[in-house]
Design an enzyme around this catalytic site. Structure first.
Site, PDB file in Angstrom:
ATOM      1  CG  HIS A 121      -0.897 -52.723   4.971  1.00 30.19           C
ATOM      2  ND1 HIS A 121       0.323 -51.751   4.776  1.00 30.19           N
ATOM      3  CD2 HIS A 121      -1.747 -51.865   5.398  1.00 30.19           C
ATOM      4  CE1 HIS A 121       0.097 -50.342   5.124  1.00 30.19           C
ATOM      5  NE2 HIS A 121      -1.072 -50.386   5.552  1.00 30.19           N
ATOM      6  CG  HIS A 175      -4.802 -48.301   9.962  1.00 30.96           C
ATOM      7  ND1 HIS A 175      -4.404 -47.578   9.089  1.00 30.96           N
ATOM      8  CD2 HIS A 175      -5.787 -47.931  10.270  1.00 30.96           C
ATOM      9  CE1 HIS A 175      -5.189 -46.838   8.745  1.00 30.96           C
ATOM     10  NE2 HIS A 175      -6.195 -47.213   9.540  1.00 30.96           N
TER      11      HIS A 175
END
Length: 256
Positions: free
Chosen positions: A218, A176
């Site tokens: 993440h 992303h």
């Protein structure tokens, strides 16, 4: 005539000198082999082999990298405030998941293909075709790096992501964040936008990247490397820019 006792003393003395000479003429003592080392309770400890000494004395670079990794994991866990419904900002998790979808690859790929099919302008088709190339390049590069590094996702992450593939179980880098940086640079370079809209595009890229840590998807280093990778991938797209002169077959495919 010398006595037998004095003869024995001389032979003993000469024997001692010969023994001393033979010892002094020997080369340096060879290091003890592993089979001759003494046991821990049997006297003086045997010297460790060189490779063991190196393991017991890690380099400064290794210590620094281990410390940075520990800080990264600790800070990422503290910032994962939307990782679950019971987290500090758990009520904002649905909003963070909407932002997650806005940076997902599938909506961008479908939207770009739809724009190519509906466009009547050759200039618009050129821009959209290169955006499609950029998105595909981003997917391939992120998948390759994830497959090579194989860093697991944070332990506090919930595997409820939107449309995942096999390599999405790995964390490094953030796809992303890579896509957000790539698309942001592409839009700012090839679309004529007013200043407020340009600011919104930059804010969108930053919010998408930050949301990856807040959702617990993440670690911080995954996002930072993803932003750098996306920024660099745009340079590759510019260098390999597709045009009717360089890729006539592709433009003929999308022409009406």
């Amino acid at each position: 005539m010398p006595s037998p006792r004095s003869s024995r003393e001389r032979r003993a003395g000469s024997g001692g000198r010969l023994e001393f000479l033979s010892l002094s003429q020997r080369g340096p003592a060879a290091p003890d082999s592993p089979s001759r080392r003494r046991e821990p309770g049997g006297g003086a400890a045997a010297p460790l082999p060189e490779e063991d000494c190196m393991k017991l004395n890690p380099s400064f670079v290794g210590i620094a990298l281990s410390s940075l990794l520990a800080i990264d994991l600790w800070a990422s866990k503290r910032l994962g405030v939307c990782a679950g419904e019971g987290s500090a900002w758990g009520s904002a998790r649905p909003l963070m998941k909407v932002i997650e979808v806005s940076g997902h690859g599938i909506p961008w790929l479908l939207g770009t293909c739809y724009g190519l099919c509906q466009s009547d302008s050759s200039a618009a088709r050129e821009v959209l075709l290169n955006l499609l190339f950029a998105l595909l390049l981003d997917l391939v590069m992120v998948a390759v790096v994830k497959g090579l590094v194989k860093r697991p996702r944070p332990t506090h992450n919930k595997m409820d992501m939107f449309v995942t593939i096999s390599v999405d179980k790995y964390s490094f880098p953030s796809g992303h964040a890579t896509r957000a940086a790539l698309v942001c640079r592409f839009i700012l370079r090839h679309l004529v936008l007013a200043v407020p809209l340009r600011v919104l595009v930059v804010l969108w890229a930053l919010i998408v990247s930050i949301s990856r840590v807040m959702l617990g998807r993440h670690n911080m280093t995954d996002v930072l490397f993803g932003l750098l990778l996306g920024y660099a991938l745009y340079g590759v797209v510019e260098h390999c820019w597709l045009s009717p002169a360089t890729a006539p077959a592709l433009f003929a495919l999308w022409s009406h």
